[in-house]
Design a protein around this motif. Structure first.
Motif, PDB file in Angstrom:
ATOM      1  N   ARG A   1      11.115  23.478 -88.632  1.00 45.72           N
ATOM      2  CA  ARG A   1      10.958  22.518 -89.733  1.00 45.72           C
ATOM      3  C   ARG A   1      11.713  23.020 -90.961  1.00 45.72           C
ATOM      4  NH1 ARG A   1       6.847  23.847 -94.336  1.00 45.72           N
ATOM      5  NH2 ARG A   1       6.952  26.098 -94.139  1.00 45.72           N
ATOM      6  N   GLN A   2      12.034  22.068 -91.824  1.00 45.75           N
ATOM      7  CA  GLN A   2      12.487  22.388 -93.173  1.00 45.75           C
ATOM      8  C   GLN A   2      11.609  21.581 -94.106  1.00 45.75           C
ATOM      9  OE1 GLN A   2      16.784  21.686 -93.043  1.00 45.75           O
ATOM     10  NE2 GLN A   2      17.113  23.880 -93.333  1.00 45.75           N
ATOM     11  N   GLY A   3      10.788  22.256 -94.876  1.00 50.22           N
ATOM     12  CA  GLY A   3       9.814  21.549 -95.708  1.00 50.22           C
ATOM     13  C   GLY A   3       8.930  20.689 -94.825  1.00 50.22           C
ATOM     14  N   PRO A   4       8.775  19.408 -95.175  1.00 51.78           N
ATOM     15  CA  PRO A   4       7.881  18.558 -94.387  1.00 51.78           C
ATOM     16  C   PRO A   4       8.570  17.878 -93.205  1.00 51.78           C
ATOM     17  CG  PRO A   4       8.634  17.374 -96.318  1.00 51.78           C
ATOM     18  CD  PRO A   4       9.274  18.725 -96.383  1.00 51.78           C
ATOM     19  N   ASN A   5       9.803  18.266 -92.918  1.00 53.71           N
ATOM     20  CA  ASN A   5      10.551  17.568 -91.868  1.00 53.71           C
ATOM     21  C   ASN A   5      10.710  18.429 -90.616  1.00 53.71           C
ATOM     22  OD1 ASN A   5      11.079  15.276 -93.548  1.00 53.71           O
ATOM     23  ND2 ASN A   5      12.620  16.519 -94.598  1.00 53.71           N
ATOM     24  N   VAL A   6      10.390  17.835 -89.478  1.00 49.48           N
ATOM     25  CA  VAL A   6      10.612  18.506 -88.197  1.00 49.48           C
ATOM     26  C   VAL A   6      12.105  18.423 -87.901  1.00 49.48           C
ATOM     27  CG1 VAL A   6      10.164  18.436 -85.719  1.00 49.48           C
ATOM     28  CG2 VAL A   6       8.304  17.981 -87.342  1.00 49.48           C
ATOM     29  N   ARG A   7      12.737  19.582 -87.713  1.00 53.23           N
ATOM     30  CA  ARG A   7      14.186  19.593 -87.425  1.00 53.23           C
ATOM     31  C   ARG A   7      14.462  19.613 -85.934  1.00 53.23           C
ATOM     32  NH1 ARG A   7      17.947  21.136 -90.656  1.00 53.23           N
ATOM     33  NH2 ARG A   7      19.086  19.856 -89.164  1.00 53.23           N
ATOM     34  N   ALA A   8      13.576  20.251 -85.162  1.00 54.53           N
ATOM     35  CA  ALA A   8      13.809  20.290 -83.711  1.00 54.53           C
ATOM     36  C   ALA A   8      12.511  20.639 -82.989  1.00 54.53           C
ATOM     37  CB  ALA A   8      14.874  21.323 -83.362  1.00 54.53           C
ATOM     38  N   VAL A   9      12.232  19.870 -81.957  1.00 56.99           N
ATOM     39  CA  VAL A   9      11.121  20.200 -81.066  1.00 56.99           C
ATOM     40  C   VAL A   9      11.703  21.072 -79.949  1.00 56.99           C
ATOM     41  CG1 VAL A   9       9.393  19.275 -79.479  1.00 56.99           C
ATOM     42  CG2 VAL A   9       9.894  18.076 -81.627  1.00 56.99           C
ATOM     43  N   LEU A  10      11.068  22.230 -79.738  1.00 57.15           N
ATOM     44  CA  LEU A  10      11.600  23.239 -78.822  1.00 57.15           C
ATOM     45  C   LEU A  10      10.701  23.386 -77.589  1.00 57.15           C
ATOM     46  CD1 LEU A  10      12.205  25.930 -81.586  1.00 57.15           C
ATOM     47  CD2 LEU A  10      13.900  24.329 -80.688  1.00 57.15           C
ATOM     48  N   ASP A  11      11.092  24.298 -76.709  1.00 54.06           N
ATOM     49  CA  ASP A  11      10.244  24.767 -75.604  1.00 54.06           C
ATOM     50  C   ASP A  11       9.777  23.641 -74.685  1.00 54.06           C
ATOM     51  OD1 ASP A  11      10.302  27.563 -76.284  1.00 54.06           O
ATOM     52  OD2 ASP A  11       9.109  27.018 -78.033  1.00 54.06           O
TER      53      ASP A  11
ATOM     54  N   LEU B   1      25.078  29.011 -81.940  1.00 49.97           N
ATOM     55  CA  LEU B   1      24.475  28.509 -80.708  1.00 49.97           C
ATOM     56  C   LEU B   1      23.286  29.371 -80.298  1.00 49.97           C
ATOM     57  CD1 LEU B   1      27.813  27.912 -78.748  1.00 49.97           C
ATOM     58  CD2 LEU B   1      26.464  26.198 -79.980  1.00 49.97           C
ATOM     59  N   VAL B   2      22.455  28.801 -79.459  1.00 47.01           N
ATOM     60  CA  VAL B   2      21.295  29.501 -78.906  1.00 47.01           C
ATOM     61  C   VAL B   2      21.372  29.403 -77.387  1.00 47.01           C
ATOM     62  CG1 VAL B   2      18.774  29.488 -78.691  1.00 47.01           C
ATOM     63  CG2 VAL B   2      19.838  29.070 -80.922  1.00 47.01           C
ATOM     64  N   LEU B   3      21.178  30.528 -76.743  1.00 46.40           N
ATOM     65  CA  LEU B   3      21.193  30.566 -75.278  1.00 46.40           C
ATOM     66  C   LEU B   3      19.782  30.874 -74.789  1.00 46.40           C
ATOM     67  CD1 LEU B   3      23.846  32.332 -73.087  1.00 46.40           C
ATOM     68  CD2 LEU B   3      21.427  32.679 -72.599  1.00 46.40           C
ATOM     69  N   ARG B   4      19.328  30.104 -73.840  1.00 49.15           N
ATOM     70  CA  ARG B   4      18.005  30.368 -73.266  1.00 49.15           C
ATOM     71  C   ARG B   4      18.175  30.604 -71.776  1.00 49.15           C
ATOM     72  NH1 ARG B   4      12.943  27.752 -75.557  1.00 49.15           N
ATOM     73  NH2 ARG B   4      12.423  29.958 -75.551  1.00 49.15           N
TER      74      ARG B   4
ATOM     75  N   VAL C   1      15.584  17.038 -81.534  1.00 52.74           N
ATOM     76  CA  VAL C   1      15.705  17.961 -80.405  1.00 52.74           C
ATOM     77  C   VAL C   1      17.094  18.590 -80.471  1.00 52.74           C
ATOM     78  CG1 VAL C   1      16.472  16.117 -78.847  1.00 52.74           C
ATOM     79  CG2 VAL C   1      15.415  18.138 -77.883  1.00 52.74           C
ATOM     80  N   PRO C   2      17.226  19.879 -80.141  1.00 52.64           N
ATOM     81  CA  PRO C   2      18.563  20.488 -80.198  1.00 52.64           C
ATOM     82  C   PRO C   2      19.489  19.869 -79.148  1.00 52.64           C
ATOM     83  CG  PRO C   2      16.844  22.167 -80.003  1.00 52.64           C
ATOM     84  CD  PRO C   2      16.195  20.846 -79.747  1.00 52.64           C
TER      85      PRO C   2
ATOM     86  N   PHE D   1      20.839  29.455 -67.103  1.00 55.98           N
ATOM     87  CA  PHE D   1      20.636  29.393 -68.553  1.00 55.98           C
ATOM     88  C   PHE D   1      21.227  28.098 -69.092  1.00 55.98           C
ATOM     89  CE2 PHE D   1      24.818  31.166 -67.906  1.00 55.98           C
ATOM     90  CZ  PHE D   1      25.599  30.628 -68.907  1.00 55.98           C
ATOM     91  N   TYR D   2      20.855  27.792 -70.333  1.00 57.08           N
ATOM     92  CA  TYR D   2      21.537  26.710 -71.027  1.00 57.08           C
ATOM     93  C   TYR D   2      21.856  27.136 -72.457  1.00 57.08           C
ATOM     94  CZ  TYR D   2      16.849  25.322 -72.794  1.00 57.08           C
ATOM     95  OH  TYR D   2      15.611  25.299 -73.377  1.00 57.08           O
ATOM     96  N   VAL D   3      22.824  26.456 -73.037  1.00 52.96           N
ATOM     97  CA  VAL D   3      23.248  26.769 -74.403  1.00 52.96           C
ATOM     98  C   VAL D   3      23.063  25.514 -75.244  1.00 52.96           C
ATOM     99  CG1 VAL D   3      25.160  27.491 -75.888  1.00 52.96           C
ATOM    100  CG2 VAL D   3      24.937  28.445 -73.575  1.00 52.96           C
ATOM    101  N   MET D   4      22.394  25.681 -76.363  1.00 50.56           N
ATOM    102  CA  MET D   4      22.152  24.532 -77.243  1.00 50.56           C
ATOM    103  C   MET D   4      22.576  24.888 -78.659  1.00 50.56           C
ATOM    104  SD  MET D   4      17.981  24.719 -77.346  1.00 50.56           S
ATOM    105  CE  MET D   4      17.106  26.031 -78.195  1.00 50.56           C
ATOM    106  N   ASP D   5      22.727  23.864 -79.478  1.00 48.20           N
ATOM    107  CA  ASP D   5      23.095  24.089 -80.872  1.00 48.20           C
ATOM    108  C   ASP D   5      21.955  24.779 -81.615  1.00 48.20           C
ATOM    109  OD1 ASP D   5      25.499  22.924 -80.441  1.00 48.20           O
ATOM    110  OD2 ASP D   5      25.106  21.106 -81.606  1.00 48.20           O
ATOM    111  N   PHE D   6      22.310  25.719 -82.478  1.00 49.63           N
ATOM    112  CA  PHE D   6      21.323  26.329 -83.364  1.00 49.63           C
ATOM    113  C   PHE D   6      20.891  25.292 -84.400  1.00 49.63           C
ATOM    114  CE2 PHE D   6      20.314  28.403 -87.389  1.00 49.63           C
ATOM    115  CZ  PHE D   6      19.409  29.366 -86.996  1.00 49.63           C
ATOM    116  N   VAL D   7      19.616  25.241 -84.672  1.00 54.81           N
ATOM    117  CA  VAL D   7      19.100  24.317 -85.686  1.00 54.81           C
ATOM    118  C   VAL D   7      18.461  25.146 -86.796  1.00 54.81           C
ATOM    119  CG1 VAL D   7      17.497  22.424 -86.155  1.00 54.81           C
ATOM    120  CG2 VAL D   7      18.689  22.531 -83.957  1.00 54.81           C
ATOM    121  N   GLU D   8      18.841  24.847 -88.016  1.00 52.79           N
ATOM    122  CA  GLU D   8      18.314  25.568 -89.176  1.00 52.79           C
ATOM    123  C   GLU D   8      16.840  25.211 -89.377  1.00 52.79           C
ATOM    124  OE1 GLU D   8      19.072  28.445 -91.348  1.00 52.79           O
ATOM    125  OE2 GLU D   8      20.987  27.471 -90.876  1.00 52.79           O
ATOM    126  N   GLY D   9      16.043  26.167 -89.767  1.00 51.93           N
ATOM    127  CA  GLY D   9      14.638  25.879 -90.059  1.00 51.93           C
ATOM    128  C   GLY D   9      13.767  27.072 -89.747  1.00 51.93           C
ATOM    129  N   ASP D  10      12.501  26.963 -90.100  1.00 49.48           N
ATOM    130  CA  ASP D  10      11.560  28.028 -89.759  1.00 49.48           C
ATOM    131  C   ASP D  10      10.498  27.480 -88.816  1.00 49.48           C
ATOM    132  OD1 ASP D  10      10.528  26.778 -92.409  1.00 49.48           O
ATOM    133  OD2 ASP D  10       8.766  27.765 -91.559  1.00 49.48           O
TER     134      ASP D  10
END
Lengths: 348, 145
Positions: free
Chosen positions: A226-236, A55-58, A87-88, A104-113
């Protein structure tokens, strides 16, 4: 340790499992706005076998670039568009500051760079393969088009203040960022005053009517996984609001995010980005509105920097990253001057 | 808007409170203490901008002299007082000069007319000179640690 203990108590309350636990709690440096932590949480769901989630906490900062903060709108928007674009998933939103010191909020961690809008050491795009950059831009603009076409009127986002049309949307953004500028009590800035004056002049030439949609507000390279050419999550999603879709297009293609290249977000040319957006079902790109928001993008970034500097100057934050904005404002002035047409466009 | 001493203080605090506890090497800690001592010695000694600000003050004087000759009313009076106040400090000349250019812009003198080109030339030159002093940013390292 106190933070970890408080988080563990929160997890127990949210999951109903007194044995719920957290592991690998880390603080991250990404993001200049919200504080970001990641951890692995384990709990038993309804007496079943233990499950683990990364998980990710912001958390809202004490002070910073976008103060005053309100996490509510971004949580509402992220939940509303889950399944519409990448979106996460937001699991929990805690508004009570006594739980962890701030909402704060807690969201699922999404794999990617996270590709950053900076070139590599030799000035080349950090994603070297043009085909990969083009494919990524295609998926990115498709996500943006889906966000803009989302039917917000039948969603919780309908509670946001809605502009009457594109001119009203433009006016609201102008007043919002002028407010940030004025509250930062800066030294007199002839460049920003010149830009505000020009925005007012252009405003009256914009059409009254036009699409009003969910605007991410910070849609750009650096704010998606993203992972390769795919957007995995739009953040912020801190600046999400209802407005003119071209505000996001102008921001994503602004020179703010081109590094020292000619590529929007160091991905593809601005023209290509706009073409892909339209092709994916986004709104037609009107040049006058785009030019308005291109100028506003530089003004907005300068106002954000001045807000961070003010927080640092007043000792409401000790985050020394805010101090870099003092010298970086010179770069903002160049970008604004380009949009005003008073220095030659460096991108040809 | 932000005092140089506040930035120096912020740098020292970050080094002492966030960086120092993470350093294990005795040599690195010694180097850091030396940096902290040098930073401390700069308090009250450093003025930001130097020659760039002198150049801007000269450009403001030229522009405001031009504007004073052609602007009436209360703003015209302020412009003329500025043009005659040659003994003000650099900080005061910059602050009041920039405020006067803002006032000219807000009154529409940058929209068109004789002064518009002069205002934009001042903005363009000042912006380019200051941007030339910029070094490449380190966003990637700042974000990723």
């Amino acid at each position: 340790m106190e933070f970890a203990d408080s988080l563990q108590r929160f997890l127990v309350r949210m999951t109903g499992d007194p044995q719920a636990s957290i592991l690998e709690l880390k603080r991250h440096t990404e993001g200049f706005s919200l504080e970001t932590f990641s951890f692995t949480a384990s709990w038993r769901d309804g007496g079943e076998a233990a499950v683990s989630h990364h998980l990710v906490l912001r958390r809202q900062p004490a002070a910073g670039l976008l103060e005053p903060y309100d996490l509510g709108p971004q949580v509402t928007a992220m939940r509303a568009v889950e399944g519409v674009l990448a979106v996460p998933r937001v699991r929990w939103f805690e508004e009570d500051p006594s739980v962890l010191g701030a909402p704060f909020y807690v969201m699922d961690f999404v794999e990617g760079d996270v590709p950053l809008p900076v070139p590599g050491p030799g000035g080349e795009p950090s994603i070297a393969d043009p085909a990969e950059r083009d494919a990524l831009a295609r998926d990115l603009t498709a996500n943006l088009a889906r966000l803009h076409r989302f039917d917000w009127k039948d969603s919780p986002v309908a509670a946001f203040e809605a502009p009457r049309g594109v001119r009203d949307a433009a006016r609201r953004q102008l007043e919002l960022w002028r407010g940030y500028y004025e509250r930062s009590r800066p030294e007199p800035s002839p460049m920003l005053v010149r830009a505000f004056r020009e925005l007012e002049r252009r405003l009256v030439r914009l059409p009254e009517d036009g699409p009003v949609c969910v605007v991410h507000g910070d849609f750009r390279t650096g704010n998606f996984l993203r992972q390769g050419p795919n957007v995995r999550a739009v953040l912020d999603w801190e600046m999400v609001h209802l407005g003119d879709p071209l505000e996001d297009v102008a921001w994503a293609t602004s020179r703010l995010w081109r590094g020292q290249t000619r590529l929007a977000g160091v991905l593809v040319t601005c023209e290509r980005f706009r073409h892909l957006y339209e092709e994916a079902g986004g709104y037609p790109v009107d040049r006058d509105r785009l030019a308005y928001y291109d100028l506003l993008s530089g003004v907005k970034m300068a106002a954000i920097m001045l807000t961070g500097l003010r927080a640092f100057a007043d000792r409401r934050t000790e985050d020394v990253r805010m101090a870099i904005f003092r010298h970086q404002l010179a770069g903002m002035n160049i970008i604004i001057a380009e949009s005003l047409g008073i220095v030659p466009g460096l991108d040809g | 808007m932000i005092e140089t001493d506040r930035i120096l203080d912020g740098l020292a605090r970050t080094l002492e409170e966030a960086v120092l506890p993470a350093l294990d090497s005795g040599f690195a800690r010694g180097q850091l203490f030396a940096v902290l001592e040098v930073l401390g010695s700069l308090q009250g000694q450093v003025q930001w901008g130097g020659m760039l600000l002198e150049n801007e003050a000269d450009a403001l004087a030229t522009l405001i002299g031009q504007a004073a000759a052609s602007t009436g009313g209360e703003l015209g009076e302020r412009l003329r007082r500025y043009a005659e106040s040659g003994d003000a400090t650099l900080a005061d000349r910059l602050h009041e000069g920039r405020a006067l250019v803002c006032a000219l812009i807000e009154e529409g003198h940058a929209d068109d007319g004789a002064l518009a080109a002069g205002i934009d030339a001042y903005l363009a030159n000042d912006t380019i000179f200051k941007a030339m002093a910029l070094r490449p940013g380190r966003l990637a390292e700042i974000s990723q640690g």
